[in-house]
Design an enzyme around this catalytic site. Structure first.
Site, PDB file in Angstrom:
ATOM      1  N   ARG A 149     -36.048  -0.610   8.649  1.00  0.00           N
ATOM      2  CA  ARG A 149     -36.115   0.478   7.658  1.00  0.00           C
ATOM      3  C   ARG A 149     -36.510  -0.077   6.292  1.00  0.00           C
ATOM      4  O   ARG A 149     -35.946  -1.067   5.839  1.00  0.00           O
ATOM      5  CB  ARG A 149     -34.741   1.162   7.571  1.00  0.00           C
ATOM      6  CG  ARG A 149     -34.782   2.605   8.003  1.00  0.00           C
ATOM      7  CD  ARG A 149     -33.415   3.189   8.101  1.00  0.00           C
ATOM      8  NE  ARG A 149     -32.832   3.487   6.788  1.00  0.00           N
ATOM      9  CZ  ARG A 149     -31.712   4.170   6.612  1.00  0.00           C
ATOM     10  NH1 ARG A 149     -31.054   4.616   7.661  1.00  0.00           N
ATOM     11  NH2 ARG A 149     -31.233   4.387   5.414  1.00  0.00           N
ATOM     12  N   ARG A 156     -24.008  13.430  -2.525  1.00  0.00           N
ATOM     13  CA  ARG A 156     -23.999  12.105  -3.179  1.00  0.00           C
ATOM     14  C   ARG A 156     -23.919  12.198  -4.687  1.00  0.00           C
ATOM     15  O   ARG A 156     -23.951  11.172  -5.370  1.00  0.00           O
ATOM     16  CB  ARG A 156     -25.225  11.309  -2.766  1.00  0.00           C
ATOM     17  CG  ARG A 156     -25.255  11.114  -1.247  1.00  0.00           C
ATOM     18  CD  ARG A 156     -26.316  10.177  -0.766  1.00  0.00           C
ATOM     19  NE  ARG A 156     -26.470  10.392   0.660  1.00  0.00           N
ATOM     20  CZ  ARG A 156     -26.766   9.457   1.535  1.00  0.00           C
ATOM     21  NH1 ARG A 156     -26.970   8.233   1.165  1.00  0.00           N
ATOM     22  NH2 ARG A 156     -26.876   9.749   2.815  1.00  0.00           N
ATOM     23  N   ARG A 211     -29.361   0.515  -4.050  1.00  0.00           N
ATOM     24  CA  ARG A 211     -28.628   1.628  -3.421  1.00  0.00           C
ATOM     25  C   ARG A 211     -27.132   1.517  -3.715  1.00  0.00           C
ATOM     26  O   ARG A 211     -26.469   2.521  -3.964  1.00  0.00           O
ATOM     27  CB  ARG A 211     -28.878   1.633  -1.907  1.00  0.00           C
ATOM     28  CG  ARG A 211     -30.294   2.080  -1.578  1.00  0.00           C
ATOM     29  CD  ARG A 211     -30.684   1.721  -0.165  1.00  0.00           C
ATOM     30  NE  ARG A 211     -29.949   2.478   0.831  1.00  0.00           N
ATOM     31  CZ  ARG A 211     -29.938   2.157   2.120  1.00  0.00           C
ATOM     32  NH1 ARG A 211     -30.596   1.088   2.557  1.00  0.00           N
ATOM     33  NH2 ARG A 211     -29.264   2.897   2.969  1.00  0.00           N
ATOM     34  N   LYS A 261     -21.558   6.392   8.094  1.00  0.00           N
ATOM     35  CA  LYS A 261     -21.537   7.861   8.122  1.00  0.00           C
ATOM     36  C   LYS A 261     -22.346   8.386   9.318  1.00  0.00           C
ATOM     37  O   LYS A 261     -21.885   9.270  10.035  1.00  0.00           O
ATOM     38  CB  LYS A 261     -22.126   8.439   6.819  1.00  0.00           C
ATOM     39  CG  LYS A 261     -21.398   7.990   5.553  1.00  0.00           C
ATOM     40  CD  LYS A 261     -22.014   8.576   4.294  1.00  0.00           C
ATOM     41  CE  LYS A 261     -23.428   8.128   4.011  1.00  0.00           C
ATOM     42  NZ  LYS A 261     -23.557   6.717   3.620  1.00  0.00           N
ATOM     43  N   ARG A 298     -29.172  -4.060  10.583  1.00  0.00           N
ATOM     44  CA  ARG A 298     -29.992  -2.885  10.895  1.00  0.00           C
ATOM     45  C   ARG A 298     -31.462  -3.146  10.539  1.00  0.00           C
ATOM     46  O   ARG A 298     -32.367  -2.727  11.246  1.00  0.00           O
ATOM     47  CB  ARG A 298     -29.470  -1.661  10.128  1.00  0.00           C
ATOM     48  CG  ARG A 298     -30.231  -0.395  10.475  1.00  0.00           C
ATOM     49  CD  ARG A 298     -29.576   0.848   9.924  1.00  0.00           C
ATOM     50  NE  ARG A 298     -29.626   0.909   8.473  1.00  0.00           N
ATOM     51  CZ  ARG A 298     -29.031   1.837   7.752  1.00  0.00           C
ATOM     52  NH1 ARG A 298     -28.318   2.780   8.335  1.00  0.00           N
ATOM     53  NH2 ARG A 298     -29.133   1.846   6.442  1.00  0.00           N
TER      54      ARG A 298
HETATM   55  P1  B4P Z   1     -25.009   3.970   9.373  1.00  0.00           P
HETATM   56  O1  B4P Z   1     -24.040   4.819  10.104  1.00  0.00           O
HETATM   57  O2  B4P Z   1     -26.437   4.073   9.829  1.00  0.00           O
HETATM   58  O3  B4P Z   1     -25.018   4.144   7.769  1.00  0.00           O
HETATM   59  P2  B4P Z   1     -25.045   5.422   6.848  1.00  0.00           P
HETATM   60  O4  B4P Z   1     -23.839   5.280   6.010  1.00  0.00           O
HETATM   61  O5  B4P Z   1     -25.194   6.672   7.654  1.00  0.00           O
HETATM   62  O6  B4P Z   1     -26.472   5.379   6.117  1.00  0.00           O
HETATM   63  P3  B4P Z   1     -27.136   5.245   4.691  1.00  0.00           P
HETATM   64  O7  B4P Z   1     -26.334   5.839   3.582  1.00  0.00           O
HETATM   65  O8  B4P Z   1     -27.534   3.829   4.594  1.00  0.00           O
HETATM   66  O9  B4P Z   1     -28.494   6.034   4.809  1.00  0.00           O
HETATM   67  P4  B4P Z   1     -28.906   7.563   4.856  1.00  0.00           P
HETATM   68  O10 B4P Z   1     -29.812   7.714   5.997  1.00  0.00           O
HETATM   69  O11 B4P Z   1     -27.737   8.475   4.845  1.00  0.00           O
HETATM   70  O12 B4P Z   1     -24.476   2.476   9.514  1.00  0.00           O
HETATM   71  C1  B4P Z   1     -25.206   1.393   9.020  1.00  0.00           C
HETATM   72  C2  B4P Z   1     -25.293   0.271  10.056  1.00  0.00           C
HETATM   73  O13 B4P Z   1     -23.982  -0.271  10.304  1.00  0.00           O
HETATM   74  C3  B4P Z   1     -25.831   0.737  11.406  1.00  0.00           C
HETATM   75  O14 B4P Z   1     -26.751  -0.210  11.856  1.00  0.00           O
HETATM   76  C4  B4P Z   1     -24.583   0.775  12.320  1.00  0.00           C
HETATM   77  O15 B4P Z   1     -24.903   0.422  13.647  1.00  0.00           O
HETATM   78  C5  B4P Z   1     -23.681  -0.278  11.701  1.00  0.00           C
HETATM   79  N1  B4P Z   1     -22.246   0.041  11.826  1.00  0.00           N
HETATM   80  C6  B4P Z   1     -21.652   1.255  11.671  1.00  0.00           C
HETATM   81  N2  B4P Z   1     -20.321   1.165  11.844  1.00  0.00           N
HETATM   82  C7  B4P Z   1     -20.043  -0.167  12.063  1.00  0.00           C
HETATM   83  C8  B4P Z   1     -18.836  -0.915  12.299  1.00  0.00           C
HETATM   84  N3  B4P Z   1     -17.629  -0.342  12.338  1.00  0.00           N
HETATM   85  N4  B4P Z   1     -18.955  -2.253  12.463  1.00  0.00           N
HETATM   86  C9  B4P Z   1     -20.158  -2.876  12.431  1.00  0.00           C
HETATM   87  N5  B4P Z   1     -21.340  -2.216  12.222  1.00  0.00           N
HETATM   88  C10 B4P Z   1     -21.279  -0.889  12.047  1.00  0.00           C
HETATM   89  O16 B4P Z   1     -29.723   7.784   3.479  1.00  0.00           O
HETATM   90  C11 B4P Z   1     -30.994   7.187   3.220  1.00  0.00           C
HETATM   91  C12 B4P Z   1     -31.549   7.599   1.864  1.00  0.00           C
HETATM   92  O17 B4P Z   1     -31.839   9.035   1.840  1.00  0.00           O
HETATM   93  C13 B4P Z   1     -30.656   7.399   0.627  1.00  0.00           C
HETATM   94  O18 B4P Z   1     -30.690   6.084   0.141  1.00  0.00           O
HETATM   95  C14 B4P Z   1     -31.287   8.414  -0.356  1.00  0.00           C
HETATM   96  O19 B4P Z   1     -32.473   7.911  -0.949  1.00  0.00           O
HETATM   97  C15 B4P Z   1     -31.666   9.580   0.532  1.00  0.00           C
HETATM   98  N6  B4P Z   1     -30.609  10.626   0.563  1.00  0.00           N
HETATM   99  C16 B4P Z   1     -29.920  11.017   1.675  1.00  0.00           C
HETATM  100  N7  B4P Z   1     -29.038  11.989   1.361  1.00  0.00           N
HETATM  101  C17 B4P Z   1     -29.160  12.206   0.018  1.00  0.00           C
HETATM  102  C18 B4P Z   1     -28.487  13.070  -0.907  1.00  0.00           C
HETATM  103  N8  B4P Z   1     -27.516  13.924  -0.539  1.00  0.00           N
HETATM  104  N9  B4P Z   1     -28.854  13.005  -2.220  1.00  0.00           N
HETATM  105  C19 B4P Z   1     -29.829  12.193  -2.630  1.00  0.00           C
HETATM  106  N10 B4P Z   1     -30.504  11.343  -1.806  1.00  0.00           N
HETATM  107  C20 B4P Z   1     -30.169  11.346  -0.489  1.00  0.00           C
END
Ligand code: B4P
Length: 188
Positions: free
Chosen positions: A133, A88, A144, A13, A127
């Site tokens: 992290r 979420r 998670r 995302k 990551r």
């Molecule tokens: P990201 O792009 O970093 O992953 P994400 O889905 O954005 O993040 P996530 O859900 O884990 O955490 P968030 O900060 O939102 O990709 C992950 C990795 O994969 C990266 O290293 C990237 O380089 C790699 N990658 C991406 N695409 C790829 C591909 N095609 N091929 C290979 N590698 C690839 O949330 C963190 C915490 O905040 C949550 O756990 C929760 O506690 C809290 N939180 C945030 N929003 C919330 C909400 N609305 N409600 C309640 N809690 C919330």
């Protein structure tokens, strides 16, 4: 155009949200980043969120909806926003819909990044090695993913009943996935 990105932790995302934000010239708004910034700045809401985030749990709906409201107020009236991981739970989906309706807007497109658990675990492990992290250690990732299945996956059904969801197979190259998302966004 307001675009919401949904998907499991590590589904990309943040990665795709940034590309989309640059491609469309729209601001990106990620609750995960805002929470981490609040933790780093020692703000009260960061202190409230930190223990939950470190343990792999979702932060409470009221806190998230408060952040969303503040952010929408701060941004004035942009042409649209990329909402990255902002919804979420079902109460958050309802809350965001109400806040946008107050501003004469709505979520125009919901994009679901579909990735299986094995790929998610492998990405998050990479990551963790690069960024260290705290919520990326394997035990926390398992929590998670469980919380995602129980609390976030049902949000997809909610959106299916409120305008629909575009499902993108989000494995393969980042560029190819980004191109597919852009195609979906441009299709009205
Ligand atoms: P990201 O792009 O970093 O992953 P994400 O889905 O954005 O993040 P996530 O859900 O884990 O955490 P968030 O900060 O939102 O990709 C992950 C990795 O994969 C990266 O290293 C990237 O380089 C790699 N990658 C991406 N695409 C790829 C591909 N095609 N091929 C290979 N590698 C690839 O949330 C963190 C915490 O905040 C949550 O756990 C929760 O506690 C809290 N939180 C945030 N929003 C919330 C909400 N609305 N409600 C309640 N809690 C919330």
């Amino acid at each position: 155009m307001n675009i919401l990105l949904l998907g499991a932790p590590g589904s990309g995302k943040g990665t795709q949200g940034l590309i989309l934000s640059r491609a469309l010239g729209l601001p990106k708004f990620a609750t995960g980043d805002l929470l981490r910034n609040a933790v780093a700045a020692g703000l009260p809401l960061g202190l409230q969120a930190k223990a939950l985030m470190d343990a792999g749990h979702l932060v409470g709906d009221d806190l998230i909806l408060g952040i969303v409201r503040d952010e929408l107020d701060k941004q004035g009236a942009p042409e649209g926003v990329i909402f990255d991981g902002v919804v979420r739970t079902i109460p958050q989906a309802v809350g965001l819909a109400e806040m946008l309706a107050e501003r004469g807007a709505r979520v125009d497109k919901v994009i679901f990044l579909d990735v299986d658990d094995a790929e998610v675990v492998a990405r998050i492990e990479r990551r963790r090695e690069l960024e260290g992290r705290r919520d990326d250690d394997p035990a926390t990732v398992a929590t998670r993913l469980r919380n995602y299945r129980e609390q976030t996956a049902p949000v997809l059904d909610w959106y299916e009943g409120h305008g629909g969801v575009v499902r993108i197979a989000a494995t393969g190259s980042i560029e190819a996935i980004a191109a597919e998302i852009l195609r979906a966004v441009e299709e009205q």
